[in-house]
Design an enzyme around this catalytic site. Structure first.
Site, mmCIF file in Angstrom:
data_model
loop_
_atom_site.group_PDB
_atom_site.id
_atom_site.type_symbol
_atom_site.label_atom_id
_atom_site.label_comp_id
_atom_site.label_asym_id
_atom_site.label_seq_id
_atom_site.Cartn_x
_atom_site.Cartn_y
_atom_site.Cartn_z
ATOM 1 N N LEU A 33 0.806 -1.219 0.000
ATOM 2 C CA LEU A 33 0.000 0.000 0.000
ATOM 3 C C LEU A 33 0.842 1.273 0.000
ATOM 4 O O LEU A 33 1.885 1.343 0.645
ATOM 5 C CB LEU A 33 -0.925 0.002 1.218
ATOM 6 C CG LEU A 33 -1.856 -1.214 1.348
ATOM 7 C CD1 LEU A 33 -2.741 -1.066 2.575
ATOM 8 C CD2 LEU A 33 -2.706 -1.408 0.100
ATOM 9 N N HIS A 37 -3.477 4.363 -2.229
ATOM 10 C CA HIS A 37 -4.430 3.486 -1.541
ATOM 11 C C HIS A 37 -5.061 4.196 -0.343
ATOM 12 O O HIS A 37 -6.253 4.027 -0.065
ATOM 13 C CB HIS A 37 -3.728 2.212 -1.054
ATOM 14 C CG HIS A 37 -3.230 1.325 -2.145
ATOM 15 N ND1 HIS A 37 -1.891 1.169 -2.412
ATOM 16 C CD2 HIS A 37 -3.890 0.540 -3.032
ATOM 17 C CE1 HIS A 37 -1.747 0.322 -3.420
ATOM 18 N NE2 HIS A 37 -2.939 -0.073 -3.814
ATOM 19 N N GLU A 150 -8.875 5.701 -10.250
ATOM 20 C CA GLU A 150 -9.075 5.988 -11.671
ATOM 21 C C GLU A 150 -7.815 5.743 -12.496
ATOM 22 O O GLU A 150 -7.866 5.803 -13.725
ATOM 23 C CB GLU A 150 -9.551 7.431 -11.846
ATOM 24 C CG GLU A 150 -10.968 7.647 -11.327
ATOM 25 C CD GLU A 150 -11.465 9.071 -11.507
ATOM 26 O OE1 GLU A 150 -10.644 9.947 -11.884
ATOM 27 O OE2 GLU A 150 -12.664 9.319 -11.258
ATOM 28 N N GLN A 155 -10.090 -0.905 -15.905
ATOM 29 C CA GLN A 155 -10.577 -1.763 -14.820
ATOM 30 C C GLN A 155 -11.822 -1.164 -14.178
ATOM 31 O O GLN A 155 -12.798 -1.872 -13.912
ATOM 32 C CB GLN A 155 -9.487 -1.940 -13.767
ATOM 33 C CG GLN A 155 -9.946 -2.657 -12.509
ATOM 34 C CD GLN A 155 -8.828 -2.805 -11.497
ATOM 35 O OE1 GLN A 155 -7.980 -3.666 -11.632
ATOM 36 N NE2 GLN A 155 -8.827 -1.960 -10.476
ATOM 37 N N LEU A 186 1.097 7.490 -8.592
ATOM 38 C CA LEU A 186 1.519 6.540 -7.567
ATOM 39 C C LEU A 186 1.072 5.133 -7.955
ATOM 40 O O LEU A 186 -0.051 4.916 -8.385
ATOM 41 C CB LEU A 186 0.930 6.917 -6.209
ATOM 42 C CG LEU A 186 1.343 8.268 -5.627
ATOM 43 C CD1 LEU A 186 0.904 8.362 -4.171
ATOM 44 C CD2 LEU A 186 2.850 8.490 -5.724
ATOM 45 N N SER A 188 2.154 0.696 -7.073
ATOM 46 C CA SER A 188 3.021 -0.297 -6.431
ATOM 47 C C SER A 188 4.193 -0.656 -7.336
ATOM 48 O O SER A 188 5.279 -0.994 -6.860
ATOM 49 C CB SER A 188 2.211 -1.549 -6.092
ATOM 50 O OG SER A 188 1.183 -1.242 -5.170
#
Length: 283
Positions: A33, A37, A150, A155, A186, A188
């Protein structure tokens, strides 16, 4: 904050929340995270009485085994961040708990069209994996609302369609992209970047913004705009993977009736495949 790893315990807690008349928000994640997130969590907290965050690295949505193997698992650190944010419940099941008989023979949910176009064309099975795990989480958690970023534009569109088609009584909330000060979205996957690559990475958003400026200025030769953008990415040190300019409401090709465009960009930088998007109002 409760941390739950099994389906029976989750169902028990959800039944209790329902009996108490609580409004429940779900934030589905794969862990590792970051502040993006946390923005989803904050949005969920503002809209509900109880926030449930799921942390599950879903094998069904990885098209390359090596990507699944190297995806960071940081459950302890993730839970510490969520606890500071005063999240009520974390659901962190094992793969065995979600897919007791493996993924090959597991029932799946597929969203025709959206699951195989654009990003889905280059990542076979990815969106089928996404829609399957999200629908399963919806059934288990029974949220009133669910928050998604977004940044993963396709997705989000796919989940909205799945919810409409399947009759889920869930409000889907899209949360705007969170960016670093230099413009990088941002993600992961930014953790895969070396220090030198991290300096290059903001160039993706610069190219994206350049495309947006051209569209807002009235340019409509999309093939030329895309070709120039791909060349600019490569010159900056990326390997351009896919650049699309689509109708933001349908994800189909731009037509004279299109009111909004979405620019979707994917590019490799070293071992990291970075994606980003930007919406543009069409005059």
């Amino acid at each position: 904050m409760l941390i739950i790893e099994t389906l029976p315990l989750l169902r028990q807690q959800i039944r209790r929340l329902r009996m108490e008349g609580k409004r429940v928000a779900l934030v589905p994640t794969m862990g590792n995270l970051h502040d993006g997130h946390m923005k989803l969590v904050d949005e969920a907290k503002a809209r509900a009485d109880v926030v449930v965050v799921s942390i599950f690295v879903n094998p069904m949505q990885f098209d390359r085994p090596e990507d699944l193997a190297r995806y960071p698992r940081t459950l302890q650190e993730d839970c510490e961040k969520l606890n500071k944010r005063k999240v009520d419940l974390v659901f962190a099941p094992s793969v065995k708990e979600i897919y007791p008989n493996g993924t090959e023979t597991h029932t799946y949910v597929d969203v025709p069209g959206l699951s195989t176009m654009l990003e889905g064309a280059s990542r076979p099975g990815h969106f089928r994996g996404v829609s399957t795990i999200v629908s399963k989480l919806f059934n288990l958690v029974q949220p009133d609302i669910a928050c998604f970023g977004e940044k993963d534009f396709q997705q989000l569109a796919l989940i909205r369609k799945m919810v409409a088609d399947m009759g889920f009584d869930i409000e889907i909330v899209g949360v705007p992209i969170m960016r670093a000060k230099d413009g990088l979205a941002l993600s992961s996957r930014n953790g895969y970047l070396t220090a030198e690559q991290r300096k290059i990475a903001p160039g993706l958003y610069k190219v994206l913004s350049s495309i947006a400026d051209k569209l807002q200025a009235g340019e409509r030769d999309l093939d030329e705009i895309i070709a120039i953008a791909g060349q600019e990415l490569n010159e900056k040190g990326f390997r351009s993977d896919d650049i699309q300019i689509r109708d933001a409401d349908t994800l189909l090709e731009i037509s004279e009736n299109s009111k909004r465009a979405v620019i979707l960009v994917a590019a490799w930088l070293g071992d990291a495949r970075l994606i980003d998007n930007k919406m543009v109002e069409l005059a």
